[in-house]
Design a protein around this motif. Sequence first.
Motif, PDB file in Angstrom:
ATOM      1  N   LEU A   2       0.733  -1.139   0.111  1.00 51.25           N
ATOM      2  CA  LEU A   2      -0.111  -0.015   0.242  1.00 51.25           C
ATOM      3  C   LEU A   2       0.817   1.535   0.220  1.00 51.25           C
ATOM      4  CD1 LEU A   2      -3.000  -0.754   2.563  1.00 51.25           C
ATOM      5  CD2 LEU A   2      -2.702  -1.511  -0.155  1.00 51.25           C
ATOM      6  N   MET A   3       0.445   2.401  -0.563  1.00 52.17           N
ATOM      7  CA  MET A   3       1.040   3.771  -0.657  1.00 52.17           C
ATOM      8  C   MET A   3       1.266   4.016   0.906  1.00 52.17           C
ATOM      9  SD  MET A   3       0.474   5.703  -3.415  1.00 52.17           S
ATOM     10  CE  MET A   3       0.562   5.184  -4.783  1.00 52.17           C
ATOM     11  N   LEU A   4       2.703   4.554   1.192  1.00 50.17           N
ATOM     12  CA  LEU A   4       2.979   4.898   2.538  1.00 50.17           C
ATOM     13  C   LEU A   4       3.709   6.352   2.155  1.00 50.17           C
ATOM     14  CD1 LEU A   4       5.961   1.459   2.954  1.00 50.17           C
ATOM     15  CD2 LEU A   4       3.641   2.240   3.885  1.00 50.17           C
ATOM     16  N   ASP A   5       3.613   6.603   1.185  1.00 47.21           N
ATOM     17  CA  ASP A   5       3.895   8.173   0.760  1.00 47.21           C
ATOM     18  C   ASP A   5       3.189   8.994   0.304  1.00 47.21           C
ATOM     19  OD1 ASP A   5       6.521  10.097   0.132  1.00 47.21           O
ATOM     20  OD2 ASP A   5       5.086  10.776  -0.797  1.00 47.21           O
ATOM     21  N   ALA A   6       2.447  10.270   1.162  1.00 49.57           N
ATOM     22  CA  ALA A   6       1.421  10.657   1.064  1.00 49.57           C
ATOM     23  C   ALA A   6       1.795  12.005   0.104  1.00 49.57           C
ATOM     24  CB  ALA A   6       1.605  11.777   2.037  1.00 49.57           C
ATOM     25  N   LEU A   7       2.786  11.756  -0.780  1.00 53.59           N
ATOM     26  CA  LEU A   7       2.595  12.907  -2.629  1.00 53.59           C
ATOM     27  C   LEU A   7       2.062  11.850  -3.413  1.00 53.59           C
ATOM     28  CD1 LEU A   7       5.270  15.630  -1.690  1.00 53.59           C
ATOM     29  CD2 LEU A   7       3.132  15.751  -1.248  1.00 53.59           C
ATOM     30  N   ASP A   8       2.930  10.784  -3.284  1.00 54.23           N
ATOM     31  CA  ASP A   8       2.285   9.786  -4.122  1.00 54.23           C
ATOM     32  C   ASP A   8       1.042   9.340  -3.628  1.00 54.23           C
ATOM     33  OD1 ASP A   8       5.214   9.194  -4.319  1.00 54.23           O
ATOM     34  OD2 ASP A   8       5.210   7.349  -2.757  1.00 54.23           O
ATOM     35  N   TYR A   9       0.701   9.196  -3.192  1.00 54.74           N
ATOM     36  CA  TYR A   9      -1.134   9.216  -2.889  1.00 54.74           C
ATOM     37  C   TYR A   9      -2.143  10.522  -3.563  1.00 54.74           C
ATOM     38  CZ  TYR A   9      -5.369   8.188  -1.157  1.00 54.74           C
ATOM     39  OH  TYR A   9      -7.451   8.055  -1.270  1.00 54.74           O
ATOM     40  N   PHE A  10      -0.977  11.579  -2.830  1.00 58.41           N
ATOM     41  CA  PHE A  10      -1.771  12.433  -4.022  1.00 58.41           C
ATOM     42  C   PHE A  10      -2.160  12.391  -5.558  1.00 58.41           C
ATOM     43  CE2 PHE A  10      -1.711  17.436  -5.827  1.00 58.41           C
ATOM     44  CZ  PHE A  10      -2.674  17.804  -6.041  1.00 58.41           C
ATOM     45  N   GLU A  11      -0.778  11.921  -5.821  1.00 63.44           N
ATOM     46  CA  GLU A  11      -1.066  11.531  -7.242  1.00 63.44           C
ATOM     47  C   GLU A  11      -2.202  10.983  -7.837  1.00 63.44           C
ATOM     48  OE1 GLU A  11       1.454  13.343  -9.712  1.00 63.44           O
ATOM     49  OE2 GLU A  11       0.599  12.268 -10.841  1.00 63.44           O
ATOM     50  N   ILE A  12      -2.537   9.924  -6.601  1.00 62.29           N
ATOM     51  CA  ILE A  12      -3.405   8.830  -6.874  1.00 62.29           C
ATOM     52  C   ILE A  12      -4.619   9.800  -7.040  1.00 62.29           C
ATOM     53  CG2 ILE A  12      -5.287   7.095  -6.042  1.00 62.29           C
ATOM     54  CD1 ILE A  12      -2.909   6.572  -7.621  1.00 62.29           C
ATOM     55  N   LEU A  13      -4.948  10.463  -6.369  1.00 57.99           N
ATOM     56  CA  LEU A  13      -6.353  11.695  -5.765  1.00 57.99           C
ATOM     57  C   LEU A  13      -5.780  12.703  -7.392  1.00 57.99           C
ATOM     58  CD1 LEU A  13      -7.967  12.402  -3.397  1.00 57.99           C
ATOM     59  CD2 LEU A  13      -6.555  14.152  -2.835  1.00 57.99           C
ATOM     60  N   LYS A  14      -4.923  13.031  -7.158  1.00 52.74           N
ATOM     61  CA  LYS A  14      -5.063  14.583  -8.512  1.00 52.74           C
ATOM     62  C   LYS A  14      -5.583  13.064 -10.187  1.00 52.74           C
ATOM     63  CE  LYS A  14      -1.348  16.871 -10.946  1.00 52.74           C
ATOM     64  NZ  LYS A  14      -0.436  16.011 -11.795  1.00 52.74           N
ATOM     65  N   ARG A  15      -4.899  12.102 -10.408  1.00 56.26           N
ATOM     66  CA  ARG A  15      -5.241  12.119 -11.574  1.00 56.26           C
ATOM     67  C   ARG A  15      -6.276  10.835 -12.002  1.00 56.26           C
ATOM     68  NH1 ARG A  15       0.136   7.460 -12.897  1.00 56.26           N
ATOM     69  NH2 ARG A  15       1.922   9.022 -12.779  1.00 56.26           N
ATOM     70  N   SER A  16      -7.443  10.600 -10.263  1.00 58.92           N
ATOM     71  CA  SER A  16      -8.876  10.543 -10.555  1.00 58.92           C
ATOM     72  C   SER A  16      -9.581  11.494 -10.944  1.00 58.92           C
ATOM     73  CB  SER A  16      -9.161   9.908  -9.388  1.00 58.92           C
ATOM     74  OG  SER A  16      -8.113   8.937  -8.908  1.00 58.92           O
ATOM     75  N   TYR A  17      -9.353  12.574  -9.999  1.00 57.78           N
ATOM     76  CA  TYR A  17      -9.839  14.020 -10.571  1.00 57.78           C
ATOM     77  C   TYR A  17     -10.037  14.767 -11.613  1.00 57.78           C
ATOM     78  CZ  TYR A  17     -11.922  14.016  -5.386  1.00 57.78           C
ATOM     79  OH  TYR A  17     -12.684  14.008  -4.586  1.00 57.78           O
ATOM     80  N   GLU A  18      -8.102  14.048 -12.027  1.00 65.09           N
ATOM     81  CA  GLU A  18      -8.034  15.240 -13.709  1.00 65.09           C
ATOM     82  C   GLU A  18      -8.849  14.279 -14.443  1.00 65.09           C
ATOM     83  OE1 GLU A  18      -3.875  16.349 -13.645  1.00 65.09           O
ATOM     84  OE2 GLU A  18      -5.075  17.883 -12.039  1.00 65.09           O
ATOM     85  N   ASN A  19      -8.438  12.594 -14.477  1.00 64.63           N
ATOM     86  CA  ASN A  19      -8.546  11.828 -15.816  1.00 64.63           C
ATOM     87  C   ASN A  19     -10.645  12.175 -15.618  1.00 64.63           C
ATOM     88  OD1 ASN A  19      -6.782  11.341 -16.051  1.00 64.63           O
ATOM     89  ND2 ASN A  19      -6.467   9.373 -14.824  1.00 64.63           N
ATOM     90  N   ALA A  20     -11.312  12.547 -14.738  1.00 67.65           N
ATOM     91  CA  ALA A  20     -12.955  12.448 -14.767  1.00 67.65           C
ATOM     92  C   ALA A  20     -12.637  14.178 -14.902  1.00 67.65           C
ATOM     93  CB  ALA A  20     -13.282  12.617 -13.223  1.00 67.65           C
ATOM     94  N   GLY A  21     -12.866  15.056 -14.545  1.00 68.12           N
ATOM     95  CA  GLY A  21     -12.565  16.322 -15.795  1.00 68.12           C
ATOM     96  C   GLY A  21     -13.108  17.160 -14.323  1.00 68.12           C
TER      97      GLY A  21
END
Lengths: 601, 1082
Positions: free
Chosen positions: B273-292
Amino acid sequence: MKTRHRYPLLSGATFLVLVAGAALYGCKDFLENAGTPQGTLDQGTLATKAGVEGSLIAAYRMLDCNSTVGAWGCAASNWVWGSVTGDEAYKGSEASDQPPINDIEGYHWATADAEGYLNEKWRTVYEGVVRANATLRLLKQIRDEKPGEISDADAARIRGEALFLRAHYHFEAWRMWGNVPYYTEDDTDFKKTNVGVDAAASILTDLNEAITLLPTSQNDPGRATRWAAKAYKGRVQVYSGDYAGALTTLREVRTSGPYALETSFERVWTGFQQYSNGPETILAFQASVNDGEASGWNSNWGERLNFPHSGSYFGCCGFHQPSQNLVNFYAVDAVTGLPLALTNPNWNANNATFVGGAATPVDPRLDWTVGRDDVPYKDYGLHAAGWIRSSTYGGPYSPKKNIHEKASGAESSVGWVPTQTNSVNIHIFRYADMLLLLAEAEVEAGSLENARTIVNEIRTRAGVRAQGCGSSDAATVAKYPQCAGDTRMAVPINDPSITWAVYRIGLYATPFASQAAARTAVQYERKAELAMEGQRFFDLRRWGTAEAVLNAYLTIEKSRRGYLVGAEAFASRHRWYPLPAIQIELSKVGTELRLQQNSGW
Amino acid sequence: MENMMQGKHSLRKRPLHFFSEVGMSLVLTLALCGTAVGQQIPVSGTVTSVEGQRLQGVGVRVPGTEMRTVTGADGRYSLTAPANAVLTFTMVGYRAVSVTIAGRSSIDVLMQPAIAFLEEVVVTGYTEQRRGDITGAIASVNLESVNKQTTSSVIKGLDGRVAGITVETSGSPGSRNTIRVRGVSSFQNNDPLYIIDGTPIQDSYLNFLNPNDIASVQVLKDASASSIYGSRASNGVIIIETTRRGRAAGPARATLQVRTGVATPVRGYDAFLMLDALDYFEILKRSYENAGLAVPTNIYGNVANPTVPAYVWPNNGVTPTTTVDESTYSFPDNLIMRGSPGTNWWDAVFGPAFVGDYNLSVAGGQEGAAYSASFNYFNQEGTAAYNRFQRGSVRLNTQFVRGKLTVGENLALSREQSYGGIDDGNIGEDNVIGKNILMQPVVPVYDVGSNFASGKAVTLGNQTNPLKYAWGRKDDKSNNDRILGNVFASFDATQGLSLRTRFGFNLGQGSFAGYSPISPENSEPTTIDAINENFNRFTDWTWSNTLNYTRAFARHNLAILLGQEANQNTNRFISGGMSNLLNNALSSRYLQDALGDASTKTVNSTGGKAALLSFFGKADYNFANRYFLSFTLRRDGSSRLGPANRWGTFPAVGVGWRVSQEPFMAGSQTFSNLMLRFGWGITGNQAIPSGRIVSQFGGDRGDTYYDVGGTNTTVVQGFRQTSLGNPDLKWEEARSVNVGLDLEFLDGRATLTADAYQRHTNNLLFDPPTPATAGVAAPPIVNIGKMRNRGIDFSIGYGGSSWNVSLNGSHYRNKIVQIAGDTSDFFYGPQSTRYGNQVINKVGYPIGAFYGYIADGFFADAADVAGHATQDGAAPGRIKFRDVDGDGQVTLADRTVVGSPHPDFTAGLDLGLRQGNWDLSATLFGTFGNEIFDTQKEYYVFRNFSTNVRQDLLTDSWCQTGDAGCVTPADPNAKYPRLDQNDIFSHAISSFYLEDGSYVRLRNVQIGFNVPASWIQWLPAARIYLQAENLFTLTGYPGLDPALSVSSQFGPAGDIRDQYRGVDRGNYPSSKTISVGITTSF
């Protein structure tokens, strides 16, 4: 077994006697005694007046979710089925909480997620029917077996209440699914078909009998009366398109019945004991808290997700958020105080969060219905952005009607997140709703002035009082210094303390120009008055405007709430909700499915 | 003597245990060819048992010569023998040992007791039988191997060590075991019946029984063996005999066994599982951006330049909080939590755990009396914080003989205590495992005031700090006290006739006291605390009376058993709770008005009662130890069943043919034993709640009570029907056929036992759902279906002079043959995910099959979407579901059976090596072909509730050109769907959740050293060892641990966990345990 060998002298013969004794050891009684269920009641014990009264109480209990059927598709208010699927509310919260409602909101009603919710609703209403019928059967049994046990008057009342409830639960099913089976106390086959069933006719038959049996008033405010049955009959007549019948029924209730509008709007939905079950209540789920139930199941359970989230006093859970469309709809014409939507085609243009302090004149019901930033939230201080669970998902607004006033003491002290568990009664049918149904009937009958009188009566009441400071907490006073020392929650709509909004509400001063104009006025009034009460979707469908209104709503709302991009267009098959697939499967007799799915599903 | 032993030897049937044969063979070989020549030298030494006891009376000789002696009271011997000769050491009850003198003058010898390896006489029911006379499928358990497992319960160790048995359990100490004998025969209640010293009990834990007290375990697998226990034998019978009374004559002998070790989880979520906060943010970011959608900014700030925030709370929901006056902190009203660059939540909760097992036993006796007593303390910490199990037990077995009368008792007292309440651990979001996934790495473990932190701010999900959860429950103590035992008397009348009566009792009481703290730090906070406690008590007694007759005339051997038995059990449970404690100290956690909010105080009690009455008989006959025949008949009456169908009849037949005894096989050099067995029989099952033959009514405050008076605070009592009765309930019956083969070859060094079986269960008891129009009352339990199990199990062993190996394997296929009634041919499993059912019981498939859509990869592009059947929410990068019925639409009707939790094959491999004073052993276990439904993908793939996610979601998610970080656009081999906040469709229950659950695990490796008594004069001889458990696992399972427990699932008709196997819902992982131990006698 009490004896055992102690000495070597004990002979084998003695032993054999023992064996024989054991073999005989109450062969029959031994097993029979152990077969009695422990800690339960049997039917015989309940064959008393107390038993049948208790059975009736249990039938009332199905008006809202309970510990047997669960939550939240069973909510008394129908917020999932009537509000979220209408144009007035979003699911709210965040995307991944209660995902089935995402599907329901997006008109994806055939998914496994949606089916679980549909099944919960189905189970709830038919359990209500089962309990009502159990009461009727028990009553008949006692009357046959113990003629003196229950007086004729009580027997009539009990039968009347049970029939009323049976009609109500079937109405709930009928309004959801259209094609539903109807069950009476004589049924023993629980796989009846839904094909060719005239549920509305059966509902009316039950209500008509209930009207003859029920007393005109009851000591317990939670019980059905003759007037409640009559009002409900009018409701069913409107839903079945019988406006003429409804006109007769509802006019009688209006002129001769005991009902009236509450003096001011905020007393309709309230945690204050002295205002609940006021003159406006026809049928409400009687919520209670701190009643000895450890989880709060008897509270407003079906509504308990619908509170502001973590930054707020309540803490959870941010569901059932009002739509931007609804907020915009409360804008009124600055001069007439009538809905802007009547005259301005751009009434819904505002995409921005509508926060306190704007000069736009609004219907005061906005701030009793919607929580918005920088406006006092009943007596909890100012609503703030941090109260919203995920504004990028569900928008910036909170529900408000179902929230208990802090000062009311209606809050639970048990269960999970007790701050969102309260004893605010959930209106299932209230007098304003009935009046507006009557107004519809008046419009269809051409008696437009009668309709105008009713609408104005509703609007007059709405103009009595608006949201006041409510709280003198630091944040409120910092924003609105005039609130220092002023904790009045409800104030006259022109009170000088109000600076977060400009409240206006005008009456329809002149006769309606046409039947169509009258119809629009009545329909707009329903939207404003009954918003967030689980009625909207059913109203739109009844009026035949669902497809047009909801698709227009989606077109605009997709730009506001990105997740709605995935919504399916409202189509003809959405006229009825699909029956839960599992219930169709369970209706199988041989290879025949007794329940048929609604068309298009 | 040797001849006599040889005779017995040839009669034995030993599926697993060959050590003794090996030893004997060796002796014989040496006897024939070991004639010694050469120089004569004096040799002396000490003979001790592995428990350290000096052995008197051991025969020491040079085979083929007259050179012999016996050891004295001190275990010493001395003789003169050729310098290159072989010395043999023999003693009844011990395995023979042979040693080459090789010129040495001092040779110490250690002898292994034979008893642990082969039971010449085994307890098979109400009688004892010679091993070789058995025609049923009975497996004896190699306890030495089992006891190498560090566990509170003996049944946990049976997995992979007995062919045909599977055991599933979690890594939480003291947790429940799902032990199944030859698959699953019923929709519910598939636990085998345990007979402990003759007393039948049903239990899934068996933690009260000290494994070190156990002398033998037999598993009766087929009906011809088990139908003597007819009424409860459908799921197999496991017969456990505790330490027999001490030797008839001899001084007290004490044995001390101590083992301590340290356990760590075999794997943690921090492995993937993700251990790094900013790596996790990258997931969050892509999820939102990909959804527009606009990316939330309230935690990480600027999307283009995200940073770990100074504080995650307070938070206004819009922008990160950079400064807070930390001096304003106050609990619980003004919490302050700093942002974490990356919290390792697994590490915060899981860590090394101590285990200690201490045993002392004393046994002895004199003419006419024998006794044994033992004391045990077992303490095992869980690898999860605040999780612990401990047990203390005392056992006393005595027996007195006077003339023809024997009386005695077996008695065990035990107390178990467990803390942390994790138990089987497979309960989704509601424990420290599930909650571990729920926490994002940016959330710190503690706030600035050293109270627990959590994701209170919006976008941080909906969860409880898992360490807080464990901490809050650290004092939640569960107590179980047990008195188990029996008193018996037997009378040997005359001429093989004996009578026996036995009164067995299983008395228990348990209590629990729990606490739920407030959790103001949560996104969904709890502002009140609460306590709950309960107490239960049960009494289960069985009185059995039997008559035995044995007779041998000429070459005919006959044994007859007649018996009668009565059993009754009653239980009572009382529970209560209260909220809003004024003081949450342990000393204030009682249900008293003064201590909390008295109006929240609740109390409830429930109970149950059931009885069985039985009559039975059995006849065993053999001719010349060559032809065997056995008949069993049992009749049982059950209080749980309808009056007309209360009595069931359970017959069985067993036939055996020892081919190796036939004249034509005489002198065969190939096979020393060849036996063919056949068995047929019927067993029963009535394990449903009592009282379901009539309808029940009741009412519950949260269900039927209602505030009809509109008081807001007072409810009026209401009633409803709570369950539907079925007066026609009858026995569920299993008919089974077993064909078996026993072989010994290579001079007895190699053994093979193989069995094939088929078991048909009829009139399956279950409560299929009724239509909702009949109400929510519990549906009637009915006899609705048929199920079939077919399978084979085998064990092969080979023993060399200093090494041995045994392999056992089993395969079964379970199939639901019929679900009767007029509703449907299926019903769903008990526990659904947040996205619907994933388990189905359907005719033609095994119980608990996985069910859902078939995931056919990802939609490649718009054309792919257009070309596919209409599917809700179809879009590139989302999961494509197969239109199974071909109607052009993906609907609920396209769900189908997609997998099965049942393995194709399970196997266990035991290896042993012995060299001088050293020994080495290892046990491997493997399961193959079973699938796991990884429900945790709800979270770590689909991010339900904004939870943490798998690290490889960053690199292995489907992406398209233009997506941030996209390396291989439209990769059909991507592991996960596109990161897309609007994708509420791909998570539908489908084969995407399925994973291969096969694994091979090194269960145990142990190296031991026998310290001869002569080394340290003032200490007894001892064996010391070092062992490692679960050292490695070979698996392709990407989740935490493929060794899943079966989570507790109860329906109105009982235990239905078999409908929910192979589902990973946050399973407590197994432990890697390194321990050291010592065993010594004095």
